[in-house]
Design a protein around this motif. Sequence first.
Motif, mmCIF file in Angstrom:
data_model
loop_
_atom_site.group_PDB
_atom_site.id
_atom_site.type_symbol
_atom_site.label_atom_id
_atom_site.label_comp_id
_atom_site.label_asym_id
_atom_site.label_seq_id
_atom_site.Cartn_x
_atom_site.Cartn_y
_atom_site.Cartn_z
ATOM 1 N N THR A 60 0.861 -1.172 0.000
ATOM 2 C CA THR A 60 0.000 0.000 0.000
ATOM 3 C C THR A 60 0.907 1.234 0.000
ATOM 4 O O THR A 60 1.916 1.274 0.690
ATOM 5 C CB THR A 60 -0.939 0.026 1.218
ATOM 6 N N ALA A 61 0.513 2.232 -0.792
ATOM 7 C CA ALA A 61 1.365 3.404 -0.985
ATOM 8 C C ALA A 61 0.957 4.582 -0.112
ATOM 9 O O ALA A 61 1.444 5.694 -0.291
ATOM 10 C CB ALA A 61 1.351 3.811 -2.457
ATOM 11 N N SER A 62 0.060 4.344 0.825
ATOM 12 C CA SER A 62 -0.309 5.365 1.811
ATOM 13 C C SER A 62 -0.588 4.670 3.130
ATOM 14 O O SER A 62 -0.797 3.454 3.182
ATOM 15 C CB SER A 62 -1.538 6.167 1.352
ATOM 16 N N ASN A 63 -0.593 5.424 4.214
ATOM 17 C CA ASN A 63 -0.745 4.844 5.541
ATOM 18 C C ASN A 63 -2.184 4.432 5.822
ATOM 19 O O ASN A 63 -3.131 5.047 5.339
ATOM 20 C CB ASN A 63 -0.294 5.849 6.617
ATOM 21 N N TYR A 64 -2.328 3.405 6.657
ATOM 22 C CA TYR A 64 -3.645 2.919 7.059
ATOM 23 C C TYR A 64 -4.413 4.024 7.777
ATOM 24 O O TYR A 64 -3.871 4.741 8.611
ATOM 25 C CB TYR A 64 -3.464 1.707 7.974
#
Length: 234
Positions: free
Chosen positions: A51-55
Motif C-alpha cells: 500500500t502506498a499510503s498509511n492505514y
Amino acid sequence: MKRKVTLMLSLLIIVQVSCKKDVSDLDILAETITIDGTLYTTVAIGTKTWTASNYNGVGGVNYKDGVNDPFLGKLYSWPEIKAIANLPKGWRIPTEADVKSLMTLVGTKVDLTQTYTDATSCAKLISTTGWTNVLYTGLNTTKLNLHPTGYLSISALGTKTFSDKGIRASFWTSTTVQSGGKYLPLLFEISTSSVDARNQPAGLRGGIYSTTANGDGVTTMLAEKRSLRFVKDN
C-alpha cells in the motif's frame, strides 16, 4: 453483399479495440485495494505489492489528536494492528522479512550485522514533501511514499507525547523479538534526526528496530502508536 460483410467486419474490429481499451483502464484501476471501506493506492516493488499510503481505518489516533488527514493516516498501537481482521486475500501486515526484502531492493546490504539503510537508499522510499529538513527530501522513486508522520508515546501515567512529525517515518511490522522476558514488536523507521540513540550517523538514515518503550509484554506494545502499511506477494 460484399460491402455489407466489410462493414460488419469493421464494426467488429472497432468493438474489439474498444474492449481492449476498457481492459487497459481496468488494469490501471486495479492498482488500488479497499480495506475497511477505504480505497488505497498500491505499488509493486520487486516481488511484492505495498500500500502506498498509511492505514486510516478504525481505531488509532490522529497526530496531536487533530483533524484526520487521509494522506497521513492514523497512528496505531501494536495491539490495534494485530486485531485488524478481514484483510483482502493475500494482504498482510509486513513481516521483518518483507521489510528486509524492500531494503535490499533499494540497495541496502542486509545480513545479520547490517540492517541500516543509507541516505541514498532511503531517498528512494520516502515522500518528496513533508520533511522539515529540505536537505533530506526524498526522491520517492519506488512510489512507496513513506511520509514523516511522527509517532505517539504514552507514559505509564497515561501522558501522551506526539513527536517528530516532519522528521520521522515509521511503521510497525508483525514480527516480535524476545528481550529480557518481553516480546517487543519490530518497526521500520527512516528519520532525519541529527541525534540517533542507535549510534547511526547523523542525517537521513533508516533501519529495523525493536520498540524502546518499557514495560511487560502487554504495556510495552500499548506505549507507542505508529503508522501502518500492508503488503502482499505478487
